[in-house]
Design an enzyme around this catalytic site. Structure first.
Site, PDB file in Angstrom:
ATOM      1  N   SER A 136       0.831  -1.198   0.000  1.00 49.40           N
ATOM      2  CA  SER A 136       0.000   0.000   0.000  1.00 49.40           C
ATOM      3  C   SER A 136       0.868   1.252   0.000  1.00 49.40           C
ATOM      4  CB  SER A 136      -0.906   0.027   1.229  1.00 49.40           C
ATOM      5  OG  SER A 136      -1.644   1.227   1.286  1.00 49.40           O
ATOM      6  N   TYR A 149      -1.967  -1.121  10.119  1.00 52.48           N
ATOM      7  CA  TYR A 149      -2.071  -1.469   8.701  1.00 52.48           C
ATOM      8  C   TYR A 149      -0.707  -1.350   8.025  1.00 52.48           C
ATOM      9  CZ  TYR A 149      -3.914  -1.376   3.911  1.00 52.48           C
ATOM     10  OH  TYR A 149      -4.187  -1.637   2.585  1.00 52.48           O
TER      11      TYR A 149
END
Length: 241
Positions: A136, A149
């Site tokens: 990401s 995350y």
């Protein structure tokens, strides 16, 4: 016939990836964890377009279920050439407010899930195959709320670089794609419209990514033309970072 396993293949980026790979001649295993209806619809759309696909339910956080997923892929289509580890969860929470459950869930699906899938891929993917993870662009943005995350995605990037060296002798490439904000259910869930608009404006292209923007890149990395790209993290974020 080439065969692809796409985890998280019933929705979002995974679903679009499964569709594109099927359109390019792959038989596709559409893995999903919870939504039978979405998975069935994804398979039906592929078959309507003339492709081959089968849905297989498995929780990637379970090593037993991931083994069964790969077993079913081999039984159904005779082998595995491409694995796309796209199953993931995301919850933005400031670290002071994060619970043990928040940590365990994201670590379980994103990190343990990728580990389970990468491990089986290392054993099962045929020579000259492709293994693709999903990282990401949040790692570059360092946005508040994404510490857990980001921890999972940073670990995935580290694994990809090492596994690429471990499997290179068999002609297998291992890479990851790092999307920026993409207009998926996972990203949009719980975000006020003003937040969505602000994030879209951050990119020079002045929009959010679309699942097809990412899936097209994944499909390229799965192709023969990408055979000299290995151990890389490819950013696909419209210039946001």
């Amino acid at each position: 016939m080439q065969v692809a396993v796409v985890t998280g293949g019933s929705r979002g980026i995974g679903r679009e990836t499964a569709s594109i790979l099927a359109s390019r001649g792959f038989a596709v295993i559409v893995n999903y964890a919870g939504s039978d209806g979405d998975a069935a619809q994804a398979v039906a759309e592929i078959e309507k377009a003339g492709g081959r696909a089968k849905s297989v339910k498995a929780d990637v956080a379970s090593s037993k279920e991931v083994r069964a997923l790969f077993d079913e892929a081999e039984r159904s289509f005779g082998g595995i050439d491409v694995v796309v580890a796209s199953a993931g969860v995301m919850k933005a929470t400031p670290i002071a407010d994060a619970t043990d459950e928040d940590f365990a869930h994201q670590i379980g699906v994103n990190l343990r899930g990728s580990f389970n899938v990468f491990r089986e891929a290392a054993k099962r993917v045929r020579d000259n195959g492709r293994v693709i993870g999903i990282s990401s662009t949040t790692l570059a943005l360092n946005a508040p709320g994404y510490s857990i995350y980001n921890a999972t995605k940073g670990a995935i990037e580290g694994m990809v670089r090492v596994i690429a060296k471990e499997l290179g002798g068999r002609g297998i490439t291992v890479n990851a794609v790092a999307p920026g904000p993409v207009e998926t259910e996972l990203f949009m869930r719980g975000k006020p419209q003003e937040v969505v608009e602000r994030m879209a404006a951050m990119a020079p292209l002045r929009r959010l990514g679309r699942p097809g923007d990412i899936a097209g890149l994944v499909a390229f990395l799965a192709s023969a033309e990408a055979g000299w790209i290995n151990g890389q993290i490819v950013r696909a974020n419209g210039g946001i970072a």
